[in-house]
Design a protein around this motif. Structure first.
Motif, PDB file in Angstrom:
ATOM      1  N   ILE A  70      16.546  22.546  42.141  1.00  0.00           N
ATOM      2  CA  ILE A  70      17.006  22.150  40.804  1.00  0.00           C
ATOM      3  C   ILE A  70      17.617  23.348  40.080  1.00  0.00           C
ATOM      4  O   ILE A  70      18.669  23.236  39.443  1.00  0.00           O
ATOM      5  N   LEU A  82      20.941  23.988  41.711  1.00  0.00           N
ATOM      6  CA  LEU A  82      21.896  22.934  41.305  1.00  0.00           C
ATOM      7  C   LEU A  82      22.340  23.141  39.857  1.00  0.00           C
ATOM      8  O   LEU A  82      23.492  22.882  39.504  1.00  0.00           O
ATOM      9  N   PHE A  84      26.447  24.134  36.400  1.00  0.00           N
ATOM     10  CA  PHE A  84      26.998  24.663  35.148  1.00  0.00           C
ATOM     11  C   PHE A  84      28.202  25.566  35.406  1.00  0.00           C
ATOM     12  O   PHE A  84      29.002  25.795  34.511  1.00  0.00           O
ATOM     13  N   VAL A 114      30.464  24.550  37.742  1.00  0.00           N
ATOM     14  CA  VAL A 114      31.478  23.479  37.816  1.00  0.00           C
ATOM     15  C   VAL A 114      31.835  23.027  36.388  1.00  0.00           C
ATOM     16  O   VAL A 114      32.995  22.770  36.065  1.00  0.00           O
ATOM     17  N   ARG A 119      27.228  20.444  46.241  1.00  0.00           N
ATOM     18  CA  ARG A 119      27.173  19.240  47.079  1.00  0.00           C
ATOM     19  C   ARG A 119      26.154  19.405  48.206  1.00  0.00           C
ATOM     20  O   ARG A 119      25.380  18.480  48.487  1.00  0.00           O
ATOM     21  N   TYR A 144      29.231  10.579  41.260  1.00  0.00           N
ATOM     22  CA  TYR A 144      30.189  11.703  41.196  1.00  0.00           C
ATOM     23  C   TYR A 144      30.694  12.018  42.607  1.00  0.00           C
ATOM     24  O   TYR A 144      31.895  12.203  42.840  1.00  0.00           O
ATOM     25  N   THR A 182      25.683  15.383  33.164  1.00  0.00           N
ATOM     26  CA  THR A 182      25.481  16.594  32.364  1.00  0.00           C
ATOM     27  C   THR A 182      24.278  16.416  31.434  1.00  0.00           C
ATOM     28  O   THR A 182      23.494  17.349  31.236  1.00  0.00           O
ATOM     29  N   ALA A 235      21.314  16.997  33.441  1.00  0.00           N
ATOM     30  CA  ALA A 235      21.178  18.436  33.718  1.00  0.00           C
ATOM     31  C   ALA A 235      20.575  19.162  32.509  1.00  0.00           C
ATOM     32  O   ALA A 235      19.658  19.980  32.660  1.00  0.00           O
TER      33      ALA A 235
HETATM   34  C1  HEM Z   1      21.077  14.783  44.186  1.00  0.00           C
HETATM   35  C2  HEM Z   1      21.403  15.307  43.071  1.00  0.00           C
HETATM   36  C3  HEM Z   1      22.802  15.675  42.624  1.00  0.00           C
HETATM   37  C4  HEM Z   1      24.025  15.255  43.070  1.00  0.00           C
HETATM   38  C5  HEM Z   1      24.319  14.244  44.164  1.00  0.00           C
HETATM   39  C6  HEM Z   1      25.028  15.956  42.299  1.00  0.00           C
HETATM   40  C7  HEM Z   1      26.400  15.829  42.433  1.00  0.00           C
HETATM   41  C8  HEM Z   1      27.347  16.427  41.633  1.00  0.00           C
HETATM   42  C9  HEM Z   1      28.768  16.367  41.819  1.00  0.00           C
HETATM   43  C10 HEM Z   1      29.446  15.622  42.963  1.00  0.00           C
HETATM   44  C11 HEM Z   1      29.343  17.074  40.830  1.00  0.00           C
HETATM   45  C12 HEM Z   1      30.835  17.314  40.638  1.00  0.00           C
HETATM   46  C13 HEM Z   1      31.179  18.637  41.249  1.00  0.00           C
HETATM   47  C14 HEM Z   1      32.021  18.426  42.450  1.00  0.00           C
HETATM   48  O1  HEM Z   1      33.140  17.943  42.302  1.00  0.00           O
HETATM   49  O2  HEM Z   1      31.569  18.741  43.564  1.00  0.00           O
HETATM   50  C15 HEM Z   1      28.297  17.585  39.982  1.00  0.00           C
HETATM   51  C16 HEM Z   1      28.498  18.321  38.840  1.00  0.00           C
HETATM   52  C17 HEM Z   1      27.486  18.827  38.052  1.00  0.00           C
HETATM   53  N1  HEM Z   1      26.140  18.816  38.357  1.00  0.00           N
HETATM   54 FE1  HEM Z   1      25.286  17.806  39.854  1.00  0.00          FE
HETATM   55  N2  HEM Z   1      24.394  16.754  41.399  1.00  0.00           N
HETATM   56  C18 HEM Z   1      23.029  16.627  41.572  1.00  0.00           C
HETATM   57  C19 HEM Z   1      22.013  17.281  40.900  1.00  0.00           C
HETATM   58  C20 HEM Z   1      22.207  18.104  39.823  1.00  0.00           C
HETATM   59  C21 HEM Z   1      21.158  18.791  39.105  1.00  0.00           C
HETATM   60  C22 HEM Z   1      19.676  18.702  39.470  1.00  0.00           C
HETATM   61  C23 HEM Z   1      21.756  19.480  38.099  1.00  0.00           C
HETATM   62  C24 HEM Z   1      21.138  20.363  37.048  1.00  0.00           C
HETATM   63  C25 HEM Z   1      19.883  20.526  36.833  1.00  0.00           C
HETATM   64  C26 HEM Z   1      23.179  19.223  38.168  1.00  0.00           C
HETATM   65  C27 HEM Z   1      24.105  19.709  37.281  1.00  0.00           C
HETATM   66  C28 HEM Z   1      25.466  19.452  37.334  1.00  0.00           C
HETATM   67  C29 HEM Z   1      26.400  19.853  36.315  1.00  0.00           C
HETATM   68  C30 HEM Z   1      26.066  20.553  34.986  1.00  0.00           C
HETATM   69  C31 HEM Z   1      27.674  19.456  36.749  1.00  0.00           C
HETATM   70  C32 HEM Z   1      28.985  19.607  36.010  1.00  0.00           C
HETATM   71  C33 HEM Z   1      29.258  18.291  35.275  1.00  0.00           C
HETATM   72  C34 HEM Z   1      30.581  18.264  34.565  1.00  0.00           C
HETATM   73  O3  HEM Z   1      30.854  19.181  33.805  1.00  0.00           O
HETATM   74  O4  HEM Z   1      31.340  17.328  34.786  1.00  0.00           O
HETATM   75  N3  HEM Z   1      23.423  18.390  39.235  1.00  0.00           N
HETATM   76  N4  HEM Z   1      27.081  17.184  40.505  1.00  0.00           N
END
Ligand code: HEM
Length: 216
Positions: free
Chosen positions: A22, A25, A30, A32, A49, A135, A162, A165
């Motif tokens: 976590i 991630l 953050f 991204v 990813r 996403y 977000t 998150a």
């Molecule tokens: C299984 C869990 C998760 C999946 C499948 C996932 C997937 C994704 C994907 C696909 C993106 C877009 C980035 C890209 O194009 O590759 C993203 C963005 C992001 N993720 Fe995750 N994520 C997960 C868990 C988390 C966790 C646990 C956190 C924070 C504690 C987190 C925080 C964020 C943030 C802050 C963004 C940027 C969002 C934005 O500004 O649009 N994610 N995530």
């Protein structure tokens, strides 16, 4: 005082791996999002990813573990001593009052922890993971060359993800503070590392006989 086995091997592995994933991630997410600049956008997105698949696999195993061991019962909410527990955290803790509830092998969570951790498991983590999967699949082509989940606006997926998150980060800060409110500031953290915690004699009576209970 007795040393009681509270946290089992898988539970400790799952807890620390989930915490590390976590945090990783959050850092990559953050980046991204544009808040941090550590790995560079492309690498951060790739690492995010990969780590997200690891978290999905870990949580799948942990659901299986909770169901097969019956440990899920630890999270059944109760109002018994809930008010006392809240009052304790608001005032009693600062006056050195005793904890209103005692930890045992079969009941390791106090009534407030039960509710908060249940919310973490059934609301907060699912919001983040489900929006994360949306996403991941957004504008992905399936074997019939059809676009998956295109009809959902990316902005709303990003919003929920977000939000999840940010809430997870708030949870993390509060959670780390709460871990220091045990018998000593480090007793809860030590228990999650070694599995054992020192408990008073009269409170270990319902712990299973084969739980490696030791007399200190
Ligand atoms: C299984 C869990 C998760 C999946 C499948 C996932 C997937 C994704 C994907 C696909 C993106 C877009 C980035 C890209 O194009 O590759 C993203 C963005 C992001 N993720 Fe995750 N994520 C997960 C868990 C988390 C966790 C646990 C956190 C924070 C504690 C987190 C925080 C964020 C943030 C802050 C963004 C940027 C969002 C934005 O500004 O649009 N994610 N995530």
């Amino acid at each position: 005082m007795h040393k009681v086995y509270i946290y089992k091997g898988f539970e400790r592995f799952w807890h620390w791996t989930q915490a590390s994933l976590i945090i990783f991630l959050a850092v990559t997410g953050f980046e991204v999002h544009g808040t941090l600049d550590i790995f560079g956008f492309e690498k951060a997105a790739e690492f995010h990813r990969i780590a997200s698949w690891m978290l999905i696999a870990l949580i799948t195993f942990s659901i299986f573990w909770h169901l097969t061991t019956g440990e899920w019962r630890q999270y059944i909410p109760t109002t018994d001593k809930l008010k006392e527990q809240i009052i304790y955290y608001i005032s009693g803790i600062f006056k050195g009052d005793p904890h209103p509830t005692e930890k045992t092998g079969l009941s390791k969570l106090n009534p407030l922890q039960r509710i908060v951790y249940l919310g973490f498991k059934v609301i907060l983590v699912p919001i983040t993971i489900i929006s994360g999967i949306f996403y991941l699949l957004y504008k992905t082509f399936d074997q019939n060359n059809m676009v998956v989940i295109e009809e959902y606006p990316l902005a709303s997926i990003a919003f929920w993800h977000t939000l999840g998150a940010f809430l997870l980060m708030i949870f993390l800060v509060v959670h780390v503070y709460m871990t220091t409110t045990g018998k000593t500031p480090t007793s809860n953290i030590k228990a999650m590392i070694t599995g054992f915690e020192e408990l008073e004699e009269e409170h270990i009576d319902i712990t299973p006989k084969n739980d490696k209970t030791q007399t200190a």
